[in-house]
Write a protein that holds these residues in place. Structure first.
Motif, mmCIF file in Angstrom:
data_model
loop_
_atom_site.group_PDB
_atom_site.id
_atom_site.type_symbol
_atom_site.label_atom_id
_atom_site.label_comp_id
_atom_site.label_asym_id
_atom_site.label_seq_id
_atom_site.Cartn_x
_atom_site.Cartn_y
_atom_site.Cartn_z
ATOM 1 N N GLY A 89 0.808 -1.211 0.000
ATOM 2 C CA GLY A 89 0.000 0.000 0.000
ATOM 3 C C GLY A 89 0.842 1.263 0.000
ATOM 4 O O GLY A 89 0.556 2.230 -0.716
ATOM 5 N N ALA A 90 1.922 1.263 0.791
ATOM 6 C CA ALA A 90 2.813 2.425 0.845
ATOM 7 C C ALA A 90 3.513 2.644 -0.486
ATOM 8 O O ALA A 90 3.786 3.787 -0.881
ATOM 9 N N SER A 91 3.808 1.555 -1.197
ATOM 10 C CA SER A 91 4.480 1.655 -2.485
ATOM 11 C C SER A 91 3.546 2.152 -3.574
ATOM 12 O O SER A 91 3.923 2.989 -4.395
ATOM 13 N N ARG A 92 2.293 1.674 -3.592
ATOM 14 C CA ARG A 92 1.376 1.970 -4.693
ATOM 15 C C ARG A 92 0.540 3.229 -4.477
ATOM 16 O O ARG A 92 0.266 3.966 -5.415
ATOM 17 N N TRP A 93 0.116 3.457 -3.238
ATOM 18 C CA TRP A 93 -0.796 4.587 -2.974
ATOM 19 C C TRP A 93 -0.327 5.365 -1.746
ATOM 20 O O TRP A 93 -1.060 5.481 -0.752
ATOM 21 N N PRO A 94 0.881 5.920 -1.784
ATOM 22 C CA PRO A 94 1.411 6.589 -0.585
ATOM 23 C C PRO A 94 0.561 7.760 -0.117
ATOM 24 O O PRO A 94 0.428 7.994 1.085
ATOM 25 N N GLY A 95 -0.040 8.488 -1.053
ATOM 26 C CA GLY A 95 -0.849 9.643 -0.665
ATOM 27 C C GLY A 95 -2.166 9.282 -0.029
ATOM 28 O O GLY A 95 -2.797 10.135 0.607
ATOM 29 N N GLU A 96 -2.608 8.057 -0.205
ATOM 30 C CA GLU A 96 -3.893 7.617 0.350
ATOM 31 C C GLU A 96 -3.713 6.566 1.438
ATOM 32 O O GLU A 96 -4.700 5.977 1.895
ATOM 33 N N LEU A 97 -2.478 6.325 1.851
ATOM 34 C CA LEU A 97 -2.230 5.210 2.763
ATOM 35 C C LEU A 97 -2.996 5.364 4.066
ATOM 36 O O LEU A 97 -3.586 4.391 4.562
ATOM 37 N N GLU A 98 -3.011 6.544 4.658
ATOM 38 C CA GLU A 98 -3.714 6.718 5.928
ATOM 39 C C GLU A 98 -5.199 6.410 5.779
ATOM 40 O O GLU A 98 -5.799 5.775 6.656
ATOM 41 N N THR A 99 -5.801 6.842 4.671
ATOM 42 C CA THR A 99 -7.212 6.538 4.434
ATOM 43 C C THR A 99 -7.418 5.045 4.249
ATOM 44 O O THR A 99 -8.373 4.457 4.799
ATOM 45 N N LEU A 100 -6.554 4.403 3.487
ATOM 46 C CA LEU A 100 -6.673 2.966 3.262
ATOM 47 C C LEU A 100 -6.526 2.180 4.559
ATOM 48 O O LEU A 100 -7.264 1.216 4.793
ATOM 49 N N VAL A 101 -5.591 2.588 5.418
ATOM 50 C CA VAL A 101 -5.412 1.923 6.704
ATOM 51 C C VAL A 101 -6.657 2.106 7.568
ATOM 52 O O VAL A 101 -7.166 1.157 8.182
ATOM 53 N N ARG A 102 -7.175 3.329 7.606
ATOM 54 C CA ARG A 102 -8.366 3.599 8.434
ATOM 55 C C ARG A 102 -9.563 2.799 7.938
ATOM 56 O O ARG A 102 -10.284 2.173 8.736
ATOM 57 N N LEU A 103 -9.794 2.803 6.633
ATOM 58 C CA LEU A 103 -10.932 2.061 6.091
ATOM 59 C C LEU A 103 -10.777 0.561 6.326
ATOM 60 O O LEU A 103 -11.764 -0.138 6.590
ATOM 61 N N GLY A 104 -9.545 0.065 6.243
ATOM 62 C CA GLY A 104 -9.316 -1.349 6.502
ATOM 63 C C GLY A 104 -9.606 -1.731 7.937
ATOM 64 O O GLY A 104 -10.198 -2.781 8.215
ATOM 65 N N ARG A 387 -15.439 -8.100 2.279
ATOM 66 C CA ARG A 387 -16.543 -7.311 2.822
ATOM 67 C C ARG A 387 -16.450 -5.863 2.346
ATOM 68 O O ARG A 387 -17.449 -5.253 1.957
ATOM 69 N N PHE A 388 -15.239 -5.317 2.358
ATOM 70 C CA PHE A 388 -15.020 -3.972 1.833
ATOM 71 C C PHE A 388 -15.404 -3.916 0.357
ATOM 72 O O PHE A 388 -16.065 -2.975 -0.097
ATOM 73 N N GLY A 389 -15.001 -4.938 -0.407
ATOM 74 C CA GLY A 389 -15.330 -4.973 -1.816
ATOM 75 C C GLY A 389 -16.825 -4.987 -2.066
ATOM 76 O O GLY A 389 -17.329 -4.302 -2.961
ATOM 77 N N ALA A 390 -17.551 -5.770 -1.288
ATOM 78 C CA ALA A 390 -19.005 -5.813 -1.427
ATOM 79 C C ALA A 390 -19.620 -4.446 -1.136
ATOM 80 O O ALA A 390 -20.518 -3.975 -1.852
ATOM 81 N N ARG A 391 -19.125 -3.790 -0.091
ATOM 82 C CA ARG A 391 -19.610 -2.462 0.269
ATOM 83 C C ARG A 391 -19.366 -1.455 -0.861
ATOM 84 O O ARG A 391 -20.237 -0.659 -1.215
ATOM 85 N N VAL A 392 -18.159 -1.493 -1.430
ATOM 86 C CA VAL A 392 -17.816 -0.574 -2.510
ATOM 87 C C VAL A 392 -18.687 -0.837 -3.733
ATOM 88 O O VAL A 392 -19.206 0.105 -4.359
ATOM 89 N N ALA A 393 -18.870 -2.099 -4.113
ATOM 90 C CA ALA A 393 -19.680 -2.414 -5.290
ATOM 91 C C ALA A 393 -21.114 -1.935 -5.116
ATOM 92 O O ALA A 393 -21.727 -1.406 -6.064
ATOM 93 N N LEU A 394 -21.667 -2.091 -3.923
ATOM 94 C CA LEU A 394 -23.017 -1.585 -3.672
ATOM 95 C C LEU A 394 -23.063 -0.067 -3.744
ATOM 96 O O LEU A 394 -24.022 0.512 -4.279
ATOM 97 N N ASP A 395 -22.035 0.593 -3.224
ATOM 98 C CA ASP A 395 -21.993 2.054 -3.301
ATOM 99 C C ASP A 395 -21.883 2.520 -4.751
ATOM 100 O O ASP A 395 -22.495 3.541 -5.128
#
Length: 460
Positions: A89-104, A387-395
């Motif tokens: 995650g830090a390698s691919r999306w460093p600018g969004e890492l904090e959000t990705l960690v929080r959502l996870g 579970r996150f994926g299901a939530r995103v697809a519904l959104d």
């Protein structure tokens, strides 16, 4: 080491308690939301959709039986990571890492809360994981990962060789990174069966042995063809993962890679004591070709990984779940890691297809004017991320603007894999390059460095 007597079926689903059977559809029918796929993604989507709108008519169809695919075959590691590990995650999306960690973290907490609210005992133990160094260059890699975890406030401890072997007794360990707050282990079978039970209680219609063979846009929704009739649905959510999606445009993004596992007989108290392993956490080693292993609730050891086999044309037929050479290799590695267990037998051996993408994380999106949503491609780390994926697809189907739908990981797809006949040699070249990197103290050759430049996820 008698493998010939081991049952060639997944241990998790070879026990009493499977729900259903749920009869196949007969004739034409209608639904507000049709979900294709009876694994974690599909079941989570069904549960979330019904809890949001109890009046919605939700129909879930599965080509085989509930939990037939990866959801019933995985090792039972549950992680809060949405990015196939923190370093990836830090390698691919460093600018969004904090959000990705929080959502996870929120996603894992919501998963545990749902099981508790509905009274589902899936043997969920949020006791973290240890990644062990089994080669000298792994030590530096894990110390760098330790720094990343500390930056995110994780409960992390570095164990030197003596401390690691005191925690879990193996002569192969040169150190270990113990992270206690980022996940744990679960019984995959109890989880998938428990989710099916929740869905049925909420009023979801479940149909097994009902493959969807095609999707057609209609004026008001989507027509889904099955061998038994047509389903007229307002919207469709696809959770097919490693298996061919009825939406053909998704197939270039998914590479079905076969992974193999063994389960031992229950260990005696004496053999269990010889291991230590007091916290019963899941363990992986740090190579490109890595093993994953954990204790079950009845004191067996599940031992899997290492081989990752792609078959020409992306074959996923069930005959591929039995591969003697991979199972024998796993058994040899098992006793090299735990020589004190020599003589322990194996009761189950099996394989399953992992839904890999080129970046090692899921891909999300919609099709047919927003009538179809999908989340596929968790690349072996989908027990919680599904579970996150299901939530995103519904959104996405509901056209909601959320922190998750704004993520680059959601808005931008991975690089597709090339078509056959080019796909197989490219995959083989990459697999051999990863093996070579392990043998060269982690040094990546020119092919892997080229893939890194294009953002392909083979640094995970």
């Amino acid at each position: 080491m008698i493998l010939s007597e081991a049952r060639t079926v997944p241990f998790w689903t070879d026990r009493p308690g499977r729900p259903g059977p749920h009869p196949a559809l007969t004739g034409d029918t209608q639904a507000d939301l049709l979900i294709v796929g009876g694994g974690y993604t599909g079941l989570w989507a069904a549960i979330i959709a019904k809890e949001e709108n109890p009046r919605a008519d939700v129909l879930l169809v599965e080509a085989e039986h509930i939990g037939f695919g990866g959801s019933g075959r995985n090792g039972g590691f549950v992680s809060d990571s949405l990015t196939h590990g923190l370093s990836h995650g830090a390698s691919r999306w460093p600018g969004e890492l904090e959000t990705l960690v929080r959502l996870g973290r929120e996603n894992l907490a919501d998963l545990a809360d749902t099981l508790e609210r509905h009274g589902i005992d899936a043997d969920l133990r949020l006791n973290g994981k240890t990644t062990v160094a089994v080669a000298p260059h792994h030590v530096a890699e894990l110390r760098a990962l330790e720094k990343l975890h500390r930056e995110q406030g994780d409960d992390v401890t570095w164990l030197d060789a003596e401390e690691m072997r005191s925690d879990v007794a193996s002569p192969t360990y040169l150190g270990g990174l113990r992270v206690r707050n980022t996940g744990g282990v679960v019984d995959p079978g109890k989880l998938v069966f428990g989710l099916a039970e929740i869905a049925a209680r909420l009023g979801v219609r479940l149909a097994e042995d009902t493959p969807v063979t095609g999707l057609t846009r209609t004026g008001s929704g989507v027509a889904a063809r099955t061998p038994f009739g047509t389903i007229q649905a307002g919207q469709v959510l696809l959770g097919t993962n490693a298996y061919p999606a009825p939406l053909r445009r998704l197939r270039p993004f998914i590479l079905p890679v076969w992974d193999y596992a063994l389960v031992t007989e229950p260990l005696s108290a004496e053999r269990l004591a010889s291991l230590g392993w007091a916290e019963r956490q899941g363990i992986t080693d740090a190579g490109n070709q890595f093993h994953y292993y954990r204790l079950t609730c009845d004191d067996r050891i599940l031992w899997g990984g290492y081989d990752a086999i792609y078959h020409f044309g992306g074959r996923v037929d069930e005959a591929l779940s039995r591969r003697d050479s991979s199972h024998r290799l796993l058994a040899r590695h098992f006793f090299e890691t735990f020589p004190q267990l020599e003589g322990v037998g194996f009761t189950h051996r099996w394989g399953g297809a992992i839904d890999s993408t080129s970046r090692f994380t899921a891909t999300f999106g919609t099709a047919m004017g927003g009538r179809i949503g999908y989340a596929i491609g968790y690349t072996g780390l989908g027990v919680a991320a599904s579970r996150f994926g299901a939530r995103v697809a519904l959104d996405l189907l509901a056209r909601r603007d959320t922190p998750a739908t704004r993520l680059s990981m959601v808005r931008r797809p991975p690089i597709p894999f090339p078509p056959e006949p080019l796909r197989w040699p490219v995959v083989e070249l990459t697999r051999r390059a990863l093996i070579d990197a392990d043998e060269r103290e982690g040094r990546r050759g020119p092919w892997l460095r080229l893939l890194d430049r294009f953002g392909v996820g083979f640094d995970s």
